[in-house]
Design a protein around this motif. Structure first.
Motif, mmCIF file in Angstrom:
data_model
loop_
_atom_site.group_PDB
_atom_site.id
_atom_site.type_symbol
_atom_site.label_atom_id
_atom_site.label_comp_id
_atom_site.label_asym_id
_atom_site.label_seq_id
_atom_site.Cartn_x
_atom_site.Cartn_y
_atom_site.Cartn_z
ATOM 1 N N ILE A 569 56.424 40.303 28.682
ATOM 2 C CA ILE A 569 55.985 39.845 29.992
ATOM 3 C C ILE A 569 54.752 38.978 29.771
ATOM 4 N N SER A 570 54.792 37.751 30.266
ATOM 5 C CA SER A 570 53.659 36.840 30.134
ATOM 6 C C SER A 570 53.263 36.321 31.505
ATOM 7 N N VAL A 571 51.974 36.336 31.766
ATOM 8 C CA VAL A 571 51.434 35.792 33.013
ATOM 9 C C VAL A 571 50.257 34.892 32.651
ATOM 10 N N ALA A 572 50.290 33.658 33.131
ATOM 11 C CA ALA A 572 49.188 32.727 32.889
ATOM 12 C C ALA A 572 48.806 32.074 34.204
ATOM 13 N N ASN A 573 47.518 31.940 34.432
ATOM 14 C CA ASN A 573 47.102 31.262 35.657
ATOM 15 C C ASN A 573 45.776 30.548 35.455
ATOM 16 N N ASP A 574 45.587 29.489 36.239
ATOM 17 C CA ASP A 574 44.336 28.751 36.305
ATOM 18 C C ASP A 574 43.881 28.747 37.753
ATOM 19 N N ILE A 575 42.629 29.127 37.975
ATOM 20 C CA ILE A 575 42.052 29.125 39.319
ATOM 21 C C ILE A 575 40.804 28.257 39.273
ATOM 22 N N GLY A 576 40.660 27.373 40.242
ATOM 23 C CA GLY A 576 39.507 26.485 40.260
ATOM 24 C C GLY A 576 38.917 26.339 41.647
ATOM 25 N N TYR A 577 37.615 26.149 41.671
ATOM 26 C CA TYR A 577 36.936 25.830 42.936
ATOM 27 C C TYR A 577 35.827 24.836 42.617
ATOM 28 N N ARG A 578 35.693 23.836 43.487
ATOM 29 C CA ARG A 578 34.671 22.828 43.249
ATOM 30 C C ARG A 578 33.752 22.699 44.459
ATOM 31 N N PHE A 579 32.468 22.665 44.164
ATOM 32 C CA PHE A 579 31.445 22.331 45.153
ATOM 33 C C PHE A 579 31.139 20.856 44.904
ATOM 34 N N ASN A 592 49.680 38.821 27.976
ATOM 35 C CA ASN A 592 50.958 39.040 27.307
ATOM 36 C C ASN A 592 51.140 40.522 27.034
ATOM 37 N N ASN A 593 52.282 41.056 27.449
ATOM 38 C CA ASN A 593 52.631 42.455 27.201
ATOM 39 C C ASN A 593 53.895 42.479 26.367
ATOM 40 N N LEU A 594 53.796 42.992 25.142
ATOM 41 C CA LEU A 594 54.924 43.071 24.218
ATOM 42 C C LEU A 594 55.348 44.520 24.065
ATOM 43 N N GLN A 595 56.642 44.765 24.207
ATOM 44 C CA GLN A 595 57.207 46.106 24.006
ATOM 45 C C GLN A 595 58.200 46.018 22.866
ATOM 46 N N LEU A 596 57.803 46.596 21.716
ATOM 47 C CA LEU A 596 58.560 46.480 20.479
ATOM 48 C C LEU A 596 58.797 47.849 19.873
ATOM 49 N N PRO A 597 59.784 47.966 18.978
ATOM 50 C CA PRO A 597 59.940 49.239 18.261
ATOM 51 C C PRO A 597 58.749 49.479 17.336
ATOM 52 N N GLN A 598 58.654 50.663 16.836
ATOM 53 C CA GLN A 598 57.589 50.977 15.885
ATOM 54 C C GLN A 598 57.798 50.161 14.605
ATOM 55 N N PRO A 599 56.732 49.796 13.887
ATOM 56 C CA PRO A 599 55.352 50.302 14.037
ATOM 57 C C PRO A 599 54.491 49.556 15.058
ATOM 58 N N TRP A 600 55.058 48.617 15.823
ATOM 59 C CA TRP A 600 54.237 47.829 16.735
ATOM 60 C C TRP A 600 54.009 48.546 18.068
ATOM 61 N N GLY A 601 55.095 49.095 18.630
ATOM 62 C CA GLY A 601 54.971 49.749 19.924
ATOM 63 C C GLY A 601 54.620 48.743 21.012
ATOM 64 N N GLN A 602 53.832 49.167 21.976
ATOM 65 C CA GLN A 602 53.418 48.276 23.064
ATOM 66 C C GLN A 602 52.075 47.640 22.730
ATOM 67 N N LYS A 603 52.037 46.321 22.831
ATOM 68 C CA LYS A 603 50.808 45.577 22.574
ATOM 69 C C LYS A 603 50.516 44.667 23.761
ATOM 70 N N THR A 604 49.265 44.608 24.146
ATOM 71 C CA THR A 604 48.848 43.691 25.211
ATOM 72 C C THR A 604 47.751 42.780 24.670
ATOM 73 N N PHE A 605 47.812 41.525 25.079
ATOM 74 C CA PHE A 605 46.823 40.533 24.654
ATOM 75 C C PHE A 605 46.286 39.817 25.890
ATOM 76 N N TRP A 606 44.983 39.895 26.055
ATOM 77 C CA TRP A 606 44.306 39.156 27.116
ATOM 78 C C TRP A 606 43.595 37.950 26.517
ATOM 79 N N LEU A 607 43.653 36.854 27.248
ATOM 80 C CA LEU A 607 42.872 35.667 26.905
ATOM 81 C C LEU A 607 42.224 35.185 28.198
ATOM 82 N N VAL A 608 40.911 35.245 28.257
ATOM 83 C CA VAL A 608 40.175 34.900 29.472
ATOM 84 C C VAL A 608 39.200 33.781 29.137
#
Length: 681
Positions: A569-579, A592-608
């Motif tokens: 599952i991947s979600v990406a968004n850009d939010i902007g406001y200008r004065f 990003n949410n990855l659901q894999l068999p072992q040895p990985w299992g469930q992994k989540t990655f945030w990029l902010v």
């Protein structure tokens, strides 16, 4: 406007609408005048407003996003070859835009040079005026006609227009559709044209991860530009420094191959298309960011430009020093590019690239990190029809390396037809197993690729929808024996609304047979085995909001399968406001949410990655950029203050921080003060 020179100048008016439709004159009125003397070209544009209220802009920062600003921009084909040129302009509050043009309609905004402009705002219009020195551009001596076009973007009316009619499927920058600027006498010879751009830098850095003391730096160096002719330029550099270049935008990398980041260093940009754009996006025999990647540049020279109406040349030589920490020896990089115009807008190009290592270690137990040498020869034919409806390329490359023999050829080709309704084309690539672009970007070797695609657009005569239509794209990879290794097939449907918002849906099928061990997270160090075959389906939805609003946003949601019967599952968004026009705030988030068999299992990655641009004037910019990359195990802070105290001369203050997220720990920190000054005769 009350200057006698402008009163006597001829007026370009009666612009044509390009968007939302290209079938009528523009509703937003624009008038343009031009003049010149023995040193400068002058331009004045009166941009009338149809709707009341302030203009829509992002900020006062240079080289703004075209689609998000009310703006006036013009394009000059100074060689009259419908391929190369220059672009200048500004948004409605005076933020400047300048760049070099290549491939008949693309603009590289990383280029900068000396010129001045001003914008005056009135209730019913804004007026743009600029002065561009002949010494700041290149053009063919003695030529009496240039291609030229003027472009206007007005967000309130969602109208894009141009002086000469341009089909809506092409950008207004398309040099195939310029008008003609007729000189009463050929443009003057700019005379001796030598620019020296020295810099002085001081700063302090500290490597906390390496347990090193703070180091104080005092450096100096610079560039020089020598005009061999009005169309041919020699660039020199000694001990260049690029600390003021914007930090790269980080991404979560779940692919099997390395990422590509474009070149932004000033020295490599003018006529850089001859070098860096040879080939395809994934087959580039030369990529200038390889130079200075692992060691410092001592100096270099580059001769580039037009020899005559039909011939372009580019010759570059760069020298780097050795890096004892990484074992990289001192290296020399040589690149030779030739281009010959054929037919109306097509050309044939030749490229030679050579990397040579000095004091290369003899055969011992030590393993050098770079080969002794690597060379590439390439030949390509670029097709561009006079009306730009047909475009294409044919390419052949061969590499030479001391440890690779045979299967070192690459060939590729594509052909595309694009009109208002249809976009039909195909591409093939054949890359040898031993093909090696040591100074290029070719992330994958030993494959055959076939990529046909077709798309169509419908245009309703009324209603909220401007256009909508499907696209089908098939991409197949095979090994050298034509056994399938990858397949990606997607069907998308895009809806473009009259208010300029865009909605796209996509369904996709993927098949992958692994040819190398692969960590599907690029994080854990555990690998899927060679030969593993995976097939999955996924669906994607994306939306881009209207650019006229002070609050803008876009998002992409992707759900489906992944390697080894996993889910993603991947979600990406850009939010902007200008004065507007002083502050522009952007927040980029990727999950990003990855659901894999072992040895990985469930992994989540945030990029902010929040970013704040503060522009007190169109010469004074403050940018703050924060990036948290969970996959890269890094928190990065980059703050840059830039004062353009005179044209093309700057003072920078740059502060950078890198942290390890868990446990929170400073990895390194730096503060730099840099002063550049542009001197010319």
């Amino acid at each position: 406007m009350d200057d006698p020179a402008w009163q006597d100048a001829e007026v370009a008016k009666n612009f044509y609408m390009v968007l939302p439709m290209d079938t009528s004159f523009a509703k937003v009125k624009t008038e343009v005048r031009m003049a010149y003397d023995d040193k400068n070209i002058y331009i004045l544009a009166v941009c009338y407003k149809v709707l009341a209220g302030p203009s829509m802009v992002e900020s006062l920062k240079r080289d703004f996003a075209f689609q998000k600003n009310d703006n006036f921009i013009f394009f000059m084909d100074t060689y009259n070859d419908q391929t190369n040129g220059y672009s200048f302009g500004s948004n409605a509050v005076g933020a400047e835009w300048d760049g070099t043009m290549y491939e008949g309609g693309k603009v590289d905004l990383n280029w900068t040079n000396k010129w001045v402009s001003a914008v005056k705002d009135y209730p019913d219009r804004y007026v743009f005026e600029a002065s561009i020195p002949f010494k700041s551009i290149r053009y063919k001596k003695g030529i009496s006609e240039w291609g030229i076009n003027f472009s206007r973007n007005d967000l309130k009316t969602t109208e894009k227009s141009s002086w000469t009619p341009v089909p809506r499927q092409f950008p207004t920058a398309s040099l195939a559709y310029t008008g003609t600027l007729v000189w009463d006498v050929p443009p003057p010879d700019p005379g001796p044209n030598i620019s020296i751009i020295p810099y002085v830098l001081t700063g302090v850095t500290k490597d906390y991860a390496g347990h090193k003391n703070a180091a104080l730096h005092l450096e100096a160096g610079g560039d020089a530009k020598i005009a061999i002719s009005s169309a041919l330029n020699l660039d020199l550099t000694v001990h260049p420094d690029f600390s003021q270049v914007d930090a790269d935008k980080q991404v979560t990398n779940l692919s099997r191959y390395e990422l590509f980041y474009p070149e932004t260093r000033q020295f490599f940009l003018e006529n850089g298309d001859q070098f860096n754009n040879f080939g395809y996006a994934s087959i580039r025999p030369f990529f200038s960011r390889r130079i200075g990647l692992t060691s410092n540049i001592i100096g270099g020279a580059r001769l580039s430009g037009k020899l005559d109406q039909n011939w372009r040349i580019g010759v570059m030589d760069m020298q780097t020093n050795s890096n004892d920490a990484t074992g990289v020896p001192a290296q020399n990089f040589t690149v030779i590019a030739l281009q010959r115009k054929v037919f109306a807008r097509s050309n044939i190009g030749f490229l030679f690239v050579n990397k040579e290592s000095f004091n290369y270690p003899p055969t011992t137990s030590a393993t050098p990190t770079d080969s002794k040498y690597n060379s590439n020869f390439g030949l390509e034919f670029n097709l561009a029809s006079a009306d730009n409806l047909f475009t294409g390329k044919a390419l052949v490359l061969k590499s030479f390396s001391p440890d690779k023999r045979g299967h070192d050829f690459t060939q590729a080709g594509n052909l595309q037809f694009a009109n208002k309704y249809w976009n039909v084309g195909g591409q093939y690539e054949v890359v040898g197993t031993n093909y090696n672009a040591g100074v290029g970007y070719v992330p994958r070797q030993g494959y055959i690729k076939l990529n046909p695609y077709i798309g169509y657009l419908f245009f309703p005569t009324h209603g909220a929808i401007l256009s909508h239509g499907p696209q089908l794209n098939l991409t197949d990879y095979y090994d050298g024996s034509f056994n399938p290794t990858d397949n990606r097939a997607f069907f998308s449907y895009q809806i473009t609304f009259r208010n300029k918002s865009i909605l796209t849906g996509l369904v996709e099928r993927d098949y992958v047979k692994l040819l190398q061990p692969y960590d599907p997270t690029n994080y854990t160090g555990s690998f899927l085995p060679v030969g593993l075959q995976s097939t999955w389906h996924n669906a994607e939805l994306s939306y881009f909001s209207i650019p006229q609003s002070l609050f803008t946003y876009d998002f992409t949601v992707d759900y489906g399968g992944y390697y080894d019967k996993g889910k993603k599952i991947s979600v990406a968004n850009d939010i902007g406001y200008r004065f507007q026009p002083f502050v522009n705030i952007q927040m980029n988030t990727t999950y990003n949410n990855l659901q894999l068999p072992q040895p990985w299992g469930q992994k989540t990655f945030w990029l902010v990655g929040p970013r704040v641009d503060v522009t007190m004037t169109n010469k004074f910019f403050l940018t703050g950029f924060f990036q948290y990359n969970e996959q890269g195990k890094n928190i990065n802070i980059n703050t840059r203050l830039q004062w353009r105290y005179r044209p093309a001369s700057d003072f920078f203050i740059v502060y950078t921080d890198n942290y390890l997220p868990r446990p929170f720990f400073v990895k390194n920190r730096g503060l730099v003060f840099k002063f550049t000054y542009w001197l010319n005769n």
